[in-house]
Design an enzyme around this catalytic site. Structure first.
Site, PDB file in Angstrom:
ATOM      1  CG  LEU A 120      28.399  20.163  20.149  1.00 15.13           C
ATOM      2  CD1 LEU A 120      28.501  19.384  18.913  1.00 15.13           C
ATOM      3  CD2 LEU A 120      27.136  20.210  20.892  1.00 15.13           C
ATOM      4  CG  HIS A 344      20.067  13.296  13.192  1.00 14.02           C
ATOM      5  ND1 HIS A 344      19.888  14.455  13.884  1.00 14.02           N
ATOM      6  CD2 HIS A 344      21.325  12.967  13.830  1.00 14.02           C
ATOM      7  CE1 HIS A 344      20.820  14.737  14.837  1.00 14.02           C
ATOM      8  NE2 HIS A 344      21.831  13.610  14.573  1.00 14.02           N
TER       9      HIS A 344
HETATM   10  N1  NDP Z   1      30.253  15.902  20.373  1.00 15.08           N
HETATM   11  C1  NDP Z   1      29.488  15.824  19.331  1.00 15.08           C
HETATM   12  O1  NDP Z   1      29.759  15.597  18.235  1.00 15.08           O
HETATM   13  C2  NDP Z   1      28.017  15.945  19.558  1.00 15.08           C
HETATM   14  C3  NDP Z   1      27.598  16.056  20.793  1.00 15.08           C
HETATM   15  N2  NDP Z   1      26.045  15.944  21.282  1.00 15.08           N
HETATM   16  C4  NDP Z   1      25.677  16.313  22.599  1.00 15.08           C
HETATM   17  O2  NDP Z   1      26.063  17.539  23.062  1.00 15.08           O
HETATM   18  C5  NDP Z   1      26.527  17.436  24.221  1.00 15.08           C
HETATM   19  C6  NDP Z   1      27.831  17.775  24.660  1.00 15.08           C
HETATM   20  O3  NDP Z   1      28.713  16.880  23.889  1.00 15.08           O
HETATM   21  P1  NDP Z   1      30.314  16.738  23.970  1.00 15.08           P
HETATM   22  O4  NDP Z   1      30.810  18.157  23.870  1.00 15.08           O
HETATM   23  O5  NDP Z   1      30.847  15.666  22.988  1.00 15.08           O
HETATM   24  O6  NDP Z   1      30.705  16.283  25.544  1.00 15.08           O
HETATM   25  P2  NDP Z   1      31.729  16.114  26.418  1.00 15.08           P
HETATM   26  O7  NDP Z   1      31.832  14.849  26.904  1.00 15.08           O
HETATM   27  O8  NDP Z   1      33.145  16.801  25.661  1.00 15.08           O
HETATM   28  O9  NDP Z   1      31.443  17.056  27.626  1.00 15.08           O
HETATM   29  C7  NDP Z   1      31.239  18.455  27.520  1.00 15.08           C
HETATM   30  C8  NDP Z   1      31.977  19.212  28.903  1.00 15.08           C
HETATM   31  O10 NDP Z   1      31.062  18.697  29.961  1.00 15.08           O
HETATM   32  C9  NDP Z   1      32.125  18.602  31.147  1.00 15.08           C
HETATM   33  N3  NDP Z   1      31.804  16.911  31.554  1.00 15.08           N
HETATM   34  C10 NDP Z   1      31.918  16.038  30.871  1.00 15.08           C
HETATM   35  N4  NDP Z   1      31.398  14.767  31.657  1.00 15.08           N
HETATM   36  C11 NDP Z   1      30.807  15.294  32.703  1.00 15.08           C
HETATM   37  C12 NDP Z   1      30.643  14.336  33.818  1.00 15.08           C
HETATM   38  N5  NDP Z   1      30.392  13.384  33.983  1.00 15.08           N
HETATM   39  N6  NDP Z   1      30.146  15.499  34.803  1.00 15.08           N
HETATM   40  C13 NDP Z   1      30.339  16.797  34.743  1.00 15.08           C
HETATM   41  N7  NDP Z   1      30.762  17.376  33.985  1.00 15.08           N
HETATM   42  C14 NDP Z   1      31.158  16.590  32.574  1.00 15.08           C
HETATM   43  C15 NDP Z   1      33.301  18.613  30.620  1.00 15.08           C
HETATM   44  O11 NDP Z   1      33.624  19.915  31.018  1.00 15.08           O
HETATM   45  P3  NDP Z   1      34.482  20.333  32.408  1.00 15.08           P
HETATM   46  O12 NDP Z   1      35.135  19.170  32.938  1.00 15.08           O
HETATM   47  O13 NDP Z   1      35.545  21.529  32.331  1.00 15.08           O
HETATM   48  O14 NDP Z   1      33.285  20.717  33.094  1.00 15.08           O
HETATM   49  C16 NDP Z   1      33.432  18.392  29.080  1.00 15.08           C
HETATM   50  O15 NDP Z   1      34.367  19.293  28.659  1.00 15.08           O
HETATM   51  C17 NDP Z   1      26.067  15.953  24.831  1.00 15.08           C
HETATM   52  O16 NDP Z   1      24.796  16.109  25.333  1.00 15.08           O
HETATM   53  C18 NDP Z   1      26.204  15.226  23.416  1.00 15.08           C
HETATM   54  O17 NDP Z   1      25.473  13.992  23.370  1.00 15.08           O
HETATM   55  C19 NDP Z   1      25.297  15.885  20.110  1.00 15.08           C
HETATM   56  C20 NDP Z   1      25.643  15.651  18.829  1.00 15.08           C
HETATM   57  C21 NDP Z   1      26.797  15.799  18.479  1.00 15.08           C
HETATM   58  O1  LIG Z   2      23.834  13.742  16.107  1.00 16.81           O
HETATM   59  C1  LIG Z   2      24.995  12.871  15.772  1.00 16.81           C
HETATM   60  O2  LIG Z   2      25.379  13.407  14.477  1.00 16.81           O
HETATM   61  C2  LIG Z   2      26.699  12.998  14.021  1.00 16.81           C
HETATM   62  C3  LIG Z   2      26.655  13.205  12.412  1.00 16.81           C
HETATM   63  O3  LIG Z   2      26.590  14.407  12.226  1.00 16.81           O
HETATM   64  P1  LIG Z   2      26.858  15.220  10.828  1.00 16.81           P
HETATM   65  O4  LIG Z   2      26.512  16.677  10.943  1.00 16.81           O
HETATM   66  O5  LIG Z   2      28.453  15.179  10.975  1.00 16.81           O
HETATM   67  O6  LIG Z   2      26.490  14.316   9.604  1.00 16.81           O
HETATM   68  C4  LIG Z   2      26.903  11.712  14.265  1.00 16.81           C
HETATM   69  O7  LIG Z   2      28.357  11.148  13.899  1.00 16.81           O
HETATM   70  C5  LIG Z   2      26.756  11.095  15.782  1.00 16.81           C
HETATM   71  O8  LIG Z   2      27.011  10.019  16.094  1.00 16.81           O
HETATM   72  C6  LIG Z   2      25.397  11.808  16.187  1.00 16.81           C
HETATM   73  O9  LIG Z   2      25.210  11.693  17.429  1.00 16.81           O
END
Ligand code: NDP
Ligand SMILES: O=C1O[C@H](COP(=O)(O)O)[C@@H](O)[C@H](O)[C@H]1O
Length: 595
Positions: A120, A344
């Protein structure tokens, strides 16, 4: 907020930039005090007894610290003398103000992206911050820190971030230069999420950058939910601002049911006040969702029709033409109802259906949204259809089934599709079905609101439509994405000597009307969080009300291990969704010939 135009998104184009330090930063008397804190030696916000003065829509706050009868003020900007004086007069006429240890003429904002190495952060947060910088929306003094366990030098973080940055399509001037300047403001600190010591080190680095200015700190928790609380505890105890505000943006999921969500809120509130917590739902930051209230409340022609009297049903449709590949581990624990519907789509529904708020102030809007959510009927399993995508081969390509993902259990019943009928039991919406449909791996990608109006009573032209009476009703479509548009389906006469009716669209297609690129939702939301604008963030009572609607259903689905209806990858989803709609005499608007 005092006027229809939001104080945020001012950036370079607005005369009242929140960062301009100009006399345009105004205070309304009832907005002088943003919060009063009376905690002695609490690990919560720093400053044992503190009164914060804040102009709405401004990152600058004044703080009055009262300790043992001594009053100290911190002035956030040069220009906001008047309210500072006023409060000082009231509160400390007997005590000479003690100079606080800050360089009073400037504030700074430090943004720490916790989980900077993650998906993210790379995909959305850093690009959004750069876009804000590009648009001159960030304050003069700002610093961005990446925080993650991954060991990275500043140069490595900059290199990682640089790969994610793009410039606006319509404005590419000085892009490379701007990127370089932006990257120079980005730093990295590697540390554990549960280490106070590591956050103390971060605090030290932040202080160096703040250089004695009033320090405002924003932490963006872009990490998996199981480590939210550790990170909040450490950030709050070891790296809160000593003399400005400290805010934390929390990403969804906010729990997985009422109980776990309430537990998360309780834990967060051990370290933060509600007004420091910015629960993000990025759909609220989408341009057309923002426009929903404008459409409704600033056009005479819509609001009078906005009720059961004229609206037959409302549909909230979300579909993606890709599966959960790569996110199966997260998704399997949540499913589409928690991932999309409970947040959403429900948030959009609340905005759609709320009564006119007293003002555009965040609390007034959120009060109205909560009322809608609390007037809704708890979801019944009979009003829900669930599905899961299965493999499909098209030509040479075989698309995977949901359970082909290695991180998903082979026997998973997690829904990747759901359709539901919801009802708002209040005077305005009594009996109107609000249908939701959300799915992954469907035939197209779209998010839209469809408002289907009732038929014209005694329509003189009925016979011109033959038996297709449904085709003669008006439909308002708010297409959130892609190709943002608002269009109204109307009936008109086909030109010529005969009398034949036709369906046409009165169409506001954004890309035809506006040449400017639409900002990403994360840009708007980050800017709002920096400015302290809470309108687009979820308050805890909203969250509770949202979970209350879905929790019994989610429990029942899981307890009964209900089998989802399987649909092929890339199809239009389970046929059950049509039966559900038909039960309420509704046809999904995205399936028609002239959708
Ligand atoms: N990705 C997306 O499109 C979306 C994400 N979200 C929410 O945003 C947040 C971040 O998402 P996202 O970036 O995909 O997450 P990631 O799984 O990429 O995790 C982010 C960072 O957290 C650290 N991490 C991951 N797993 C663990 C663990 N088990 N224990 C400790 N550290 C950990 C890692 O960094 P390091 O190892 O360097 O510490 C990783 O780069 C989440 O809450 C997700 O639900 C919400 C909407 C959309
Ligand atoms: O929160 C989330 O949104 C995305 C969709 O977001 P968008 O802005 O690309 O429409 C969705 O893919 C994901 O599963 C959900 O966690």
């Amino acid at each position: 907020m005092a006027s229809l135009s939001s104080p945020s998104h001012c950036c370079s184009s607005s005369s009242s930039s929140a960062y301009s330090n100009s006399s345009s930063v105004r205070f309304h008397h009832h907005h002088y005090i943003s919060n009063l804190e009376f905690y002695a030696n609490s690990p919560k916000k720093l400053g044992s007894k503190k009164i914060s003065l804040q102009s709405r829509g401004s990152p600058y706050s004044n703080t009055i610290l009262m300790q043992d009868g001594v009053v100290a003020t911190t002035a956030a900007t040069v220009e906001n003398e008047a309210p500072t004086k006023k409060l000082k007069d009231v509160l400390s006429s007997a005590s000479p103000p003690e100079e606080h240890n800050v360089n009073n003429d400037k504030s700074t904002v430090s943004i720490t992206v916790v989980g900077a190495s993650g998906d993210l952060a790379k995909k959305k947060i850093f690009p959004a911050l750069f876009a804000l910088y590009y648009e001159d929306c960030l304050p003069e003094h700002f610093t961005i820190f990446g925080y993650a366990r991954s060991k990275m030098t500043d140069a490595e973080l900059r290199n990682m971030v640089s790969k994610t940055l793009t410039c606006r399509i319509d404005k590419r001037e000085n892009c490379g230069e701007k990127m370089e300047q932006f990257l120079k403001r980005c730093f990295n600190h590697s540390g554990q999420y549960d280490s106070k010591e590591n956050f103390v080190e971060l605090d030290k680095k932040l202080k160096e950058h703040e250089a004695g200015r009033v320090s405002n700190r924003l932490f963006y928790l872009s990490i998996p939910p199981n480590i939210f609380i550790d990170a909040v505890r450490c950030a709050s105890v070891s790296a809160s601002s000593a003399n400005g505000w400290t805010r934390v943006i929390v990403e969804k999921p906010f729990g997985r049911d009422s109980e776990s969500s309430a537990a998360l809120t309780r834990s967060l509130k051990q370290y933060l006040e509600e007004d420091q917590i910015f629960r993000i739902d990025h759909y609220l930051g989408k341009e057309l969702v923002e426009n929903l209230s404008v459409l409704r409340f600033s056009n005479l022609i819509f609001e009078p029709l906005w009720s059961r009297q004229y609206i037959k049903n409302v549909q909230f449709i979300f579909s993606e033409d890709f599966g959960t590949e790569g996110r199966g581990g997260y998704f399997d624990n949540y499913g589409i109802i928690r991932d999309i519907m409970q947040n959403h789509l429900l948030q959009i529904l609340a905005l759609f259906a709320m009564e006119t708020p007293v003002s555009l102030d965040a609390e007034d809007i959120r009060n109205e949204k909560v009322k809608v959510l609390r007037s809704m009927r708890t979801l019944s399993i009979d009003d829900v259809v669930i599905g899961q995508y299965k493999s499909q081969t098209k030509g040479d390509i075989t698309y995977p089934a949901y359970t082909d993902d290695k991180t998903v259990p082979k026997d998973s019943l997690t829904p990747t599709f759901a359709a539901a009928a919801l009802f708002i039991d209040n005077a305005r919406w009594d009996g109107v079905p609000f249908l939701m449909k959300a799915g992954k791996a469907l035939h197209d990608r779209r998010a839209e609101i469809r408002v289907q109006f009732r038929h014209v009573p005694g329509n003189l032209y009925n016979r011109k439509f033959g038996t297709h009476l449904d085709r003669a009703t008006n439909e308002l479509v708010i297409r959130v994405q892609p190709d943002e548009a608002i269009y109204l389906k109307i009936n008109n006469k086909v030109p010529g000597l005969g009398m034949r009716l036709d369906r046409s669209n009165l169409n506001l297609l954004y890309k035809a009307r506006y040449s400017k690129e639409i900002p990403d939702a994360y840009e708007r939301l980050l800017l709002d969080a920096i400015e302290g604008e809470r309108r687009l963030f979820i308050r805890s009572d909203e969250l509770n009300a949202a979970w209350a609607l879905f929790t019994p259903l989610l429990k029942e689905l899981e307890d009964k291990r209900l089998i989802p209806e399987y649909y092929p990858y890339g199809s239009r989803g389970p046929v059950g969704a049509h039966y559900l709609a038909a039960r309420y005499n509704v046809k999904w608007g995205d399936h028609g010939v002239d959708e």
